[in-house]
Design an enzyme around this catalytic site. Structure first.
Site, PDB file in Angstrom:
ATOM      1  N   SER A   1      -8.828   5.120 -12.034  1.00  0.00           N
ATOM      2  CA  SER A   1      -9.795   5.700 -11.099  1.00  0.00           C
ATOM      3  C   SER A   1      -9.118   5.960  -9.758  1.00  0.00           C
ATOM      4  O   SER A   1      -8.299   5.157  -9.306  1.00  0.00           O
ATOM      5  CB  SER A   1     -10.952   4.716 -10.852  1.00  0.00           C
ATOM      6  OG  SER A   1     -11.561   4.303 -12.057  1.00  0.00           O
TER       7      SER A   1
ATOM      8  N   ASN B   1      -7.433   5.098  -2.980  1.00  0.00           N
ATOM      9  CA  ASN B   1      -6.615   4.169  -3.764  1.00  0.00           C
ATOM     10  C   ASN B   1      -6.632   4.631  -5.211  1.00  0.00           C
ATOM     11  O   ASN B   1      -7.620   5.199  -5.672  1.00  0.00           O
ATOM     12  CB  ASN B   1      -7.238   2.767  -3.674  1.00  0.00           C
ATOM     13  CG  ASN B   1      -6.492   1.723  -4.491  1.00  0.00           C
ATOM     14  OD1 ASN B   1      -5.253   1.659  -4.464  1.00  0.00           O
ATOM     15  ND2 ASN B   1      -7.223   0.895  -5.232  1.00  0.00           N
TER      16      ASN B   1
ATOM     17  N   HIS C   1      -6.465   3.019  -8.964  1.00  0.00           N
ATOM     18  CA  HIS C   1      -6.637   1.713  -9.599  1.00  0.00           C
ATOM     19  C   HIS C   1      -6.642   1.896 -11.116  1.00  0.00           C
ATOM     20  O   HIS C   1      -7.345   2.775 -11.634  1.00  0.00           O
ATOM     21  CB  HIS C   1      -7.958   1.077  -9.146  1.00  0.00           C
ATOM     22  CG  HIS C   1      -8.199  -0.261  -9.757  1.00  0.00           C
ATOM     23  ND1 HIS C   1      -7.523  -1.396  -9.345  1.00  0.00           N
ATOM     24  CD2 HIS C   1      -9.019  -0.662 -10.760  1.00  0.00           C
ATOM     25  CE1 HIS C   1      -7.925  -2.424 -10.074  1.00  0.00           C
ATOM     26  NE2 HIS C   1      -8.830  -2.010 -10.943  1.00  0.00           N
TER      27      HIS C   1
ATOM     28  N   ARG D   1      -2.946 -12.186   8.842  1.00  0.00           N
ATOM     29  CA  ARG D   1      -3.225 -10.927   8.147  1.00  0.00           C
ATOM     30  C   ARG D   1      -3.702  -9.838   9.122  1.00  0.00           C
ATOM     31  O   ARG D   1      -3.273  -8.686   9.044  1.00  0.00           O
ATOM     32  CB  ARG D   1      -4.290 -11.164   7.070  1.00  0.00           C
ATOM     33  CG  ARG D   1      -4.735  -9.900   6.343  1.00  0.00           C
ATOM     34  CD  ARG D   1      -5.830 -10.203   5.334  1.00  0.00           C
ATOM     35  NE  ARG D   1      -5.359 -11.094   4.292  1.00  0.00           N
ATOM     36  CZ  ARG D   1      -4.659 -10.699   3.226  1.00  0.00           C
ATOM     37  NH1 ARG D   1      -4.352  -9.418   3.064  1.00  0.00           N
ATOM     38  NH2 ARG D   1      -4.260 -11.552   2.322  1.00  0.00           N
TER      39      ARG D   1
ATOM     40  N   ASP E   1     -11.424  -2.544  -4.438  1.00  0.00           N
ATOM     41  CA  ASP E   1     -11.603  -1.645  -5.589  1.00  0.00           C
ATOM     42  C   ASP E   1     -13.064  -1.248  -5.808  1.00  0.00           C
ATOM     43  O   ASP E   1     -13.525  -1.114  -6.955  1.00  0.00           O
ATOM     44  CB  ASP E   1     -11.045  -2.297  -6.876  1.00  0.00           C
ATOM     45  CG  ASP E   1      -9.568  -2.604  -6.776  1.00  0.00           C
ATOM     46  OD1 ASP E   1      -8.851  -1.876  -6.059  1.00  0.00           O
ATOM     47  OD2 ASP E   1      -9.115  -3.573  -7.403  1.00  0.00           O
TER      48      ASP E   1
HETATM   49  C1  GRF Z   1      -0.430   1.848 -10.726  1.00  0.00           C
HETATM   50  O1  GRF Z   1      -0.776   1.411 -11.999  1.00  0.00           O
HETATM   51  C2  GRF Z   1      -1.649   1.984  -9.858  1.00  0.00           C
HETATM   52  O2  GRF Z   1      -2.769   2.422 -10.573  1.00  0.00           O
HETATM   53  C3  GRF Z   1      -1.843   0.581  -9.374  1.00  0.00           C
HETATM   54  O3  GRF Z   1      -0.565   0.072  -9.159  1.00  0.00           O
HETATM   55  C4  GRF Z   1       0.361   0.789  -9.983  1.00  0.00           C
HETATM   56  C5  GRF Z   1       1.383   1.372  -9.076  1.00  0.00           C
HETATM   57  O4  GRF Z   1       2.422   1.974  -9.775  1.00  0.00           O
HETATM   58  N1  GRF Z   1      -2.676   0.535  -8.201  1.00  0.00           N
HETATM   59  P1  GRF Z   1       3.538   2.777  -9.000  1.00  0.00           P
HETATM   60  O5  GRF Z   1       4.103   1.840  -7.941  1.00  0.00           O
HETATM   61  O6  GRF Z   1       2.890   3.979  -8.377  1.00  0.00           O
HETATM   62  O7  GRF Z   1       4.549   3.145 -10.017  1.00  0.00           O
END
Ligand code: GRF
Length: 224
Positions: free
Chosen positions: A139, A110, A112, A68, A148
């Site tokens: 968020s 990010n 989420h 990783r 997160d």
């Molecule tokens: C979204 O729901 C985001 O909040 C989460 O992953 C999903 C990504 O969707 N982290 P996309 O690939 O932007 O359509």
């Protein structure tokens, strides 16, 4: 700020949040330039969206690295070479090692799909429904080494209705997520939001609660 914010987006899948950024830039609502879209999945739709928009792409296969740390180091070296002002994790489904995140503190966010600090990790829609929550949401937060968990900039909150399934809730939320991400990036681009001393600063003062996205698509402090 008169110059455009240079953004690198990391995405593993569909890329609808990336598309929201691209569209907002195109129609003049967001002063950004997406300088790179990188993925850990060569077949991610996000990469096709970037290609269609004429944006540079990068696909790296984690399986071709020793571990990783080696993958993360190469990914972030390549991202850094594009000299972004901000990295946006938009559906990037890997945990990143603290070593690569540290230099980007305050410059990596990010999105989420939950009202953090509730439901870190996966299956957020199912978990919100299972808990009987009256509302759900999404968020945008600064990224730290803990999953997160970094300081939250802004949220969108929507009601949960009796007929909701995880899929119905997810799709109803998604459109608002896009608005939330665009509005959050706009505030960062304008310099009105930043991270200082591990706190989100909005218009010069530390936030005590995340900004909330209104029906009009603008972000503002919550009213009591
Ligand atoms: C979204 O729901 C985001 O909040 C989460 O992953 C999903 C990504 O969707 N982290 P996309 O690939 O932007 O359509």
């Amino acid at each position: 700020m008169s110059t455009r914010l240079r953004i690198a987006v990391l995405a593993s899948g569909r890329g609808s949040n990336l598309q929201a950024l691209i569209d907002a830039q195109r129609n003049g609502r967001l002063p950004i330039e997406v300088v790179l879209v990188a993925s850990d999945k060569a077949h991610a739709a996000a990469l096709r969206r970037a290609e269609d928009a004429g944006i540079a792409t990068l696909a790296l296969d984690p399986k071709s690295y020793a571990d990783r740390a080696a993958f993360d180091a190469d990914l972030f070296a390549r991202v850094a070479a594009c000299e972004p002002d901000l990295i946006v994790l938009a559906g990037f489904m890997r945990i990143l090692s603290p070593d690569v995140l540290a230099p980007w503190a305050g410059h990596i966010i990010n999105i989420h799909p939950s009202l953090l600090p509730k439901y870190r990790g996966l299956h957020t829609h199912r978990r919100a429904l299972g808990a009987g929550d009256p509302t759900h949401g999404a968020s945008v937060h600064y990224v730290t080494a803990e999953l997160d968990s970094g300081p939250t900039i802004a949220q969108i909150e929507i009601p949960i209705v009796a007929s909701d399934t995880p899929d119905a809730l997810a799709s109803r939320l998604l459109g608002r997520e896009h608005e939330l991400l665009v509005a959050s990036v706009a505030l960062i681009a304008s310099g009105r939001v930043a991270l200082a001393d591990s706190r989100v600063v909005y218009d010069g003062a530390a936030l005590t609660a995340p900004l909330l996205l209104g029906e009009d698509g603008t972000l503002a402090p919550r009213t009591a």
